[in-house]
Design an enzyme around this catalytic site. Structure first.
Site, PDB file in Angstrom:
ATOM      1  CD  GLU A  48      -2.970  -0.758  -0.135  1.00 26.26           C
ATOM      2  OE1 GLU A  48      -3.062   0.398  -0.585  1.00 26.26           O
ATOM      3  OE2 GLU A  48      -3.547  -1.727  -0.647  1.00 26.26           O
ATOM      4  CE1 TYR A 131      -6.934   2.921  -0.500  1.00 22.52           C
ATOM      5  CE2 TYR A 131      -4.590   3.094  -0.013  1.00 22.52           C
ATOM      6  CZ  TYR A 131      -5.637   2.475  -0.665  1.00 22.52           C
ATOM      7  OH  TYR A 131      -5.394   1.386  -1.456  1.00 22.52           O
ATOM      8  CG  ASP A 149      -7.725   3.115  -5.084  1.00 17.43           C
ATOM      9  OD1 ASP A 149      -8.931   3.009  -5.411  1.00 17.43           O
ATOM     10  OD2 ASP A 149      -6.806   2.535  -5.704  1.00 17.43           O
TER      11      ASP A 149
END
Length: 303
Positions: A48, A131, A149
């Site tokens: 990520e 996020y 996203d």
């Protein structure tokens, strides 16, 4: 034609979107290393950080090397932050490497070296925002969170809201819509998060979207409206050549390749314009990516 899946009165037809997108994902999901069970939560977290503003094709080789060298957070935490910057290579936005190193140190000190499964604890780690915390909790631990996203936001903007692109910054309305679209079951919600993201990455792309391959094309509000053109603020592409970002990248490349501190002259050689070069170097120092030493020498941060 299927009715548009959203109205101010009834809200989004979430159930009508889930089944086709999940079925499509079952058949079309890419086999990516961070999706495999052996990746674990740390592998998901590393991916990520690396995938922010960087395509999968560039991330894959660096990801594999990173996990081979630092298979657990404690392995990374034991090394100097400059080693994280060195290993980051040319992924771009190298402050992500420092943030990932900082998160590894915190995980080691606060959580016994295991990436926490609690969303609030993830959010409390340095360098992790809403996020990333939601993505790790969802993809690594199968929890029910809205994972927003750029790809997911674009899919929702088109299929539900009926516009070509989402706003430049995530809005409260987008977060509310994402929560409304979440399946009730935790595992299904986690699968939905991954599936909607993959749909945006492979089919509902920013340009040249492939509606013929889209499992929800028949109920996409934007398509049913005739694909009206974006009428919001201009979407400017990011330039690179000649920018301070390019200069910073060249300066960091010299430092990454050096095993000993680098003289000023070696840095001066990578860019002709002295004012821009000095500004870029000052910015790297201010960001903690470069450490100045006595005698006009520089190195990657040692601690």
């Amino acid at each position: 034609m299927t009715a548009i899946p959203f109205s101010p009165e009834t809200g989004p037809d979430a159930a009508g979107l889930h089944a086709p997108v999940l079925a499509w994902f079952e058949q079309n999901a890419r086999d990516l290393p961070w999706r495999r069970p052996e990746a674990g939560a740390w592998g998901v977290m590393v991916s990520e950080f690396m995938l922010q503003q960087t395509p999968v094709s560039r991330v894959l080789p660096v990801y594999e090397q990173w996990l081979a060298r630092w298979p657990r957070p404690a392995d990374l935490a034991a090394e100097a932050p400059g080693e994280a910057v060195r290993a980051w290579g040319r992924l771009g936005y190298p402050r992500r490497a420092l943030r990932l190193h900082g998160a590894a140190v915190a995980i080691t000190e606060r959580h016994g070296g295991d990436v926490p499964d609690d969303h609030a604890q993830l959010l409390a780690l340095p360098g992790i925002g809403e996020y990333t915390a939601a993505a790790v909790a969802s993809f690594a631990y199968g929890q029910r969170h809205a994972v927003l996203d750029t790809n997911v936001r674009r899919v929702f903007a088109r299929s539900v809201t009926g516009v070509q692109y989402p706003p430049n910054a995530t809005t409260a309305a987008e977060r509310r819509l994402a929560r409304e679209l979440l399946p009730d079951d935790e595992r299904t919600a986690a699968r939905w998060a991954a599936a909607s993201m993959e749909l945006g990455a492979l089919v509902c792309t920013a340009r040249n979207e492939d509606c013929a391959r889209c499992p929800i094309a028949g109920r996409c509000a934007w398509r049913l409206a005739g694909k009206p053109a974006h009428d919001g603020p201009a979407r400017r592409g990011q330039t690179y050549a000649g920018t301070d970002r390019q200069v910073r990248g060249r300066l960091l490349a010299v430092l990454r390749e050096a095993v000993t501190p680098v003289e000023q002259a070696a840095l001066d050689a990578v860019w002709d314009e002295p004012v821009q070069r000095a500004r870029a170097l000052d910015g790297l120092v201010a960001d903690g990516l470069v450490e100045p030493l006595d005698g006009g020498r520089y190195r990657l941060p040692a601690g």
